[in-house]
Write a protein that holds these residues in place. Structure first.
Motif, PDB file in Angstrom:
ATOM      1  N   PHE A   1       5.043   4.509   6.180  1.00 20.84           N
ATOM      2  CA  PHE A   1       6.401   4.011   5.987  1.00 20.84           C
ATOM      3  C   PHE A   1       7.035   3.623   7.323  1.00 20.84           C
ATOM      4  N   ILE A   2       6.867   4.469   8.329  1.00 19.36           N
ATOM      5  CA  ILE A   2       7.409   4.160   9.655  1.00 19.36           C
ATOM      6  C   ILE A   2       6.768   2.899  10.218  1.00 19.36           C
ATOM      7  N   LEU A   3       5.459   2.769  10.046  1.00 19.84           N
ATOM      8  CA  LEU A   3       4.753   1.576  10.500  1.00 19.84           C
ATOM      9  C   LEU A   3       5.274   0.328   9.784  1.00 19.84           C
TER      10      LEU A   3
ATOM     11  N   TYR B   1      -1.397  14.318   2.793  1.00 16.42           N
ATOM     12  CA  TYR B   1      -1.269  12.998   2.174  1.00 16.42           C
ATOM     13  C   TYR B   1       0.159  12.487   2.331  1.00 16.42           C
ATOM     14  N   PHE B   2       1.147  13.385   2.160  1.00 14.93           N
ATOM     15  CA  PHE B   2       2.541  13.000   2.306  1.00 14.93           C
ATOM     16  C   PHE B   2       2.854  12.602   3.745  1.00 14.93           C
ATOM     17  N   TYR B   3       2.298  13.345   4.722  1.00 18.16           N
ATOM     18  CA  TYR B   3       2.508  12.990   6.125  1.00 18.16           C
ATOM     19  C   TYR B   3       1.928  11.608   6.437  1.00 18.16           C
ATOM     20  N   LEU B   4       0.782  11.306   5.845  1.00 15.90           N
ATOM     21  CA  LEU B   4       0.193   9.978   6.024  1.00 15.90           C
ATOM     22  C   LEU B   4       1.121   8.909   5.448  1.00 15.90           C
ATOM     23  N   LEU B   5       1.720   9.175   4.301  1.00 14.01           N
ATOM     24  CA  LEU B   5       2.644   8.215   3.703  1.00 14.01           C
ATOM     25  C   LEU B   5       3.873   7.996   4.591  1.00 14.01           C
ATOM     26  N   ILE B   6       4.369   9.058   5.198  1.00 15.38           N
ATOM     27  CA  ILE B   6       5.511   8.919   6.106  1.00 15.38           C
ATOM     28  C   ILE B   6       5.129   8.041   7.294  1.00 15.38           C
TER      29      ILE B   6
ATOM     30  N   VAL C   1       3.727   6.353  -5.104  1.00 15.17           N
ATOM     31  CA  VAL C   1       3.772   6.612  -6.553  1.00 15.17           C
ATOM     32  C   VAL C   1       2.598   7.501  -6.959  1.00 15.17           C
ATOM     33  N   THR C   2       1.425   7.248  -6.403  1.00 13.95           N
ATOM     34  CA  THR C   2       0.262   8.083  -6.693  1.00 13.95           C
ATOM     35  C   THR C   2       0.500   9.515  -6.243  1.00 13.95           C
ATOM     36  N   TRP C   3       1.077   9.693  -5.058  1.00 16.05           N
ATOM     37  CA  TRP C   3       1.370  11.028  -4.554  1.00 16.05           C
ATOM     38  C   TRP C   3       2.348  11.748  -5.475  1.00 16.05           C
TER      39      TRP C   3
ATOM     40  N   PHE D   1       0.831  -1.198   0.000  1.00 16.09           N
ATOM     41  CA  PHE D   1       0.000   0.000   0.000  1.00 16.09           C
ATOM     42  C   PHE D   1       0.865   1.248   0.000  1.00 16.09           C
ATOM     43  N   PHE D   2       1.932   1.243   0.782  1.00 15.87           N
ATOM     44  CA  PHE D   2       2.817   2.405   0.822  1.00 15.87           C
ATOM     45  C   PHE D   2       3.427   2.677  -0.542  1.00 15.87           C
ATOM     46  N   LYS D   3       3.915   1.645  -1.191  1.00 18.86           N
ATOM     47  CA  LYS D   3       4.539   1.840  -2.503  1.00 18.86           C
ATOM     48  C   LYS D   3       3.542   2.403  -3.510  1.00 18.86           C
TER      49      LYS D   3
END
Length: 58
Positions: free
Chosen positions: A50-52, A42-47, A17-19, A11-13
């Motif tokens: 990624f950490i998770l 949206y970028f903060y959610l992706l970070i 890419v969508t972002w 999901f992160f990947k």
């Protein structure tokens, strides 16, 4: 890695890419991406995802 970790990683990947595509579209033609999509949040959610995903790998 367990199944949940694999799903989060995939999901992160996909989301990253969508972002990137949305940011490129916005830079090429300002206003092309709808304003209700806040790219910064949206970028903060992706970070966070990624950490998770990194924590789940351990």
């Amino acid at each position: 890695m367990n199944t949940f970790g694999i799903i989060i990683n995939d999901f992160f990947k996909t989301a990253f890419v969508t972002w990137l595509l949305l940011v490129i579209f916005e830079l090429l033609n300002p206003g092309m991406v709808q304003r209700f999509i806040n790219l910064e949040y949206y970028f903060y959610l992706l970070i966070l995802i990624f950490i998770l995903a990194q924590k789940l790998k351990k």
